[in-house]
Design a protein around this motif. Sequence first.
Motif, short mmCIF file in Angstrom:
data_model
loop_
_atom_site.label_atom_id
_atom_site.label_comp_id
_atom_site.label_asym_id
_atom_site.label_seq_id
_atom_site.Cartn_x
_atom_site.Cartn_y
_atom_site.Cartn_z
N PHE A 46 0.76 -1.37 0.11
CA PHE A 46 0.01 0.03 -0.02
C PHE A 46 0.94 1.20 -0.07
N ASN A 47 0.42 2.42 -0.28
CA ASN A 47 1.02 3.53 -0.48
C ASN A 47 1.01 4.37 0.85
N ALA A 48 1.95 5.16 1.14
CA ALA A 48 2.03 5.80 2.55
C ALA A 48 0.99 7.12 2.27
N ARG A 49 0.44 7.53 3.04
CA ARG A 49 -0.54 8.76 3.05
C ARG A 49 -1.99 8.64 2.26
N GLU A 50 -1.97 7.10 2.37
CA GLU A 50 -3.70 6.59 1.92
C GLU A 50 -4.15 5.95 2.64
N ASN A 51 -5.45 5.78 2.63
CA ASN A 51 -6.28 4.86 3.52
C ASN A 51 -6.12 3.38 2.75
N PHE A 52 -6.09 2.42 3.51
CA PHE A 52 -5.77 1.05 3.09
C PHE A 52 -6.97 0.17 3.73
N SER A 102 -7.68 -2.56 8.15
CA SER A 102 -7.64 -1.14 7.61
C SER A 102 -6.55 -0.17 8.51
N LEU A 103 -5.88 0.95 7.66
CA LEU A 103 -5.29 1.82 8.14
C LEU A 103 -5.89 3.01 7.52
N THR A 104 -5.67 4.03 8.42
CA THR A 104 -6.16 5.33 7.95
C THR A 104 -4.83 5.96 7.16
N ASP A 105 -5.40 7.03 6.40
CA ASP A 105 -4.02 7.76 5.70
C ASP A 105 -3.20 8.50 6.63
N ALA A 106 -3.58 8.76 7.96
CA ALA A 106 -2.64 9.15 8.99
C ALA A 106 -1.70 8.37 9.50
N GLN A 107 -2.30 7.02 9.49
CA GLN A 107 -1.41 5.93 10.13
C GLN A 107 -0.20 5.64 9.17
N THR A 108 -0.79 5.41 7.78
CA THR A 108 0.14 5.00 6.71
C THR A 108 1.15 6.06 6.69
N ALA A 109 0.94 7.33 6.74
CA ALA A 109 1.88 8.42 6.58
C ALA A 109 3.05 8.43 7.64
N GLY A 110 2.85 7.87 8.78
CA GLY A 110 3.42 7.59 9.86
C GLY A 110 4.53 6.35 9.92
N LEU A 111 4.36 5.66 8.80
CA LEU A 111 5.31 4.32 8.20
C LEU A 111 6.25 4.89 7.55
N THR A 112 7.26 4.40 7.73
CA THR A 112 8.50 4.51 6.91
C THR A 112 8.24 3.56 5.72
N PRO A 113 8.65 4.32 4.48
CA PRO A 113 8.49 3.40 3.15
C PRO A 113 9.45 2.43 3.39
N ARG A 157 4.91 1.83 0.33
CA ARG A 157 5.29 2.55 -1.26
C ARG A 157 5.45 3.93 -0.59
N PRO A 158 6.45 4.84 -1.09
CA PRO A 158 6.19 6.17 -0.78
C PRO A 158 5.24 6.85 -1.46
N GLY A 159 4.56 6.63 -2.21
CA GLY A 159 3.10 7.18 -2.83
C GLY A 159 3.56 8.65 -3.28
N ILE A 160 4.38 8.83 -4.22
CA ILE A 160 4.96 9.77 -4.72
C ILE A 160 3.96 10.71 -5.06
N SER A 161 2.77 10.19 -5.83
CA SER A 161 1.63 11.18 -6.29
C SER A 161 0.62 11.49 -5.35
N THR A 162 0.66 11.04 -3.99
CA THR A 162 -0.50 11.04 -3.24
C THR A 162 -0.30 12.23 -2.21
N GLY A 163 0.57 12.91 -2.14
CA GLY A 163 0.51 14.06 -1.02
C GLY A 163 -0.10 15.20 -1.87
N PRO A 164 -0.10 16.11 -0.98
CA PRO A 164 -1.05 17.35 -1.41
C PRO A 164 -0.20 18.34 -2.58
N PHE A 165 -1.17 18.69 -3.48
CA PHE A 165 -0.40 19.40 -4.56
C PHE A 165 -1.00 20.65 -4.44
#
Length: 115
Positions: free
Chosen positions: A10-16, A68-79, A106-114
């Motif tokens: 799964f991608n960091a900063r995304e709900n899973f 399941s994990l929230t986007d905040a939880q996945t954001a806190g995980l090291t890729p 995965r670092p989720g390169i395109s999932t952060g704020p734009f």
Amino acid sequence: MSVFVRNLTFNARENFREDLELTSASGGPVNLTGYSAASHIRKHADSSGFTPITVGITSAADGKLSLSLTDAQTAGLTPGRHVYDVLLTKPSGGKLIAVEGTALVRPGISTGPFS
């Protein structure tokens, strides 16, 4: 019941969310009526820190679970690679690991704020 191995990505900063169905050696569903479940993800098995994974028993009679994990939880995980498992507690109080595996964050390169 044997341990079911399921590797996750799964991608960091995304709900899973991942849905699982536990089956017995004969191929039928494992009845989870009266069971409870817990799960954690860690960088490696000896890590003292962890992130809890929410486990829902979505259909006890059919052996169905959701992780399941929230986007905040996945954001806190090291890729990178992590390990996780799902611990079931039987109605009698006995405990067993039902699912285990690796989780590739995965670092989720395109999932952060734009901007």
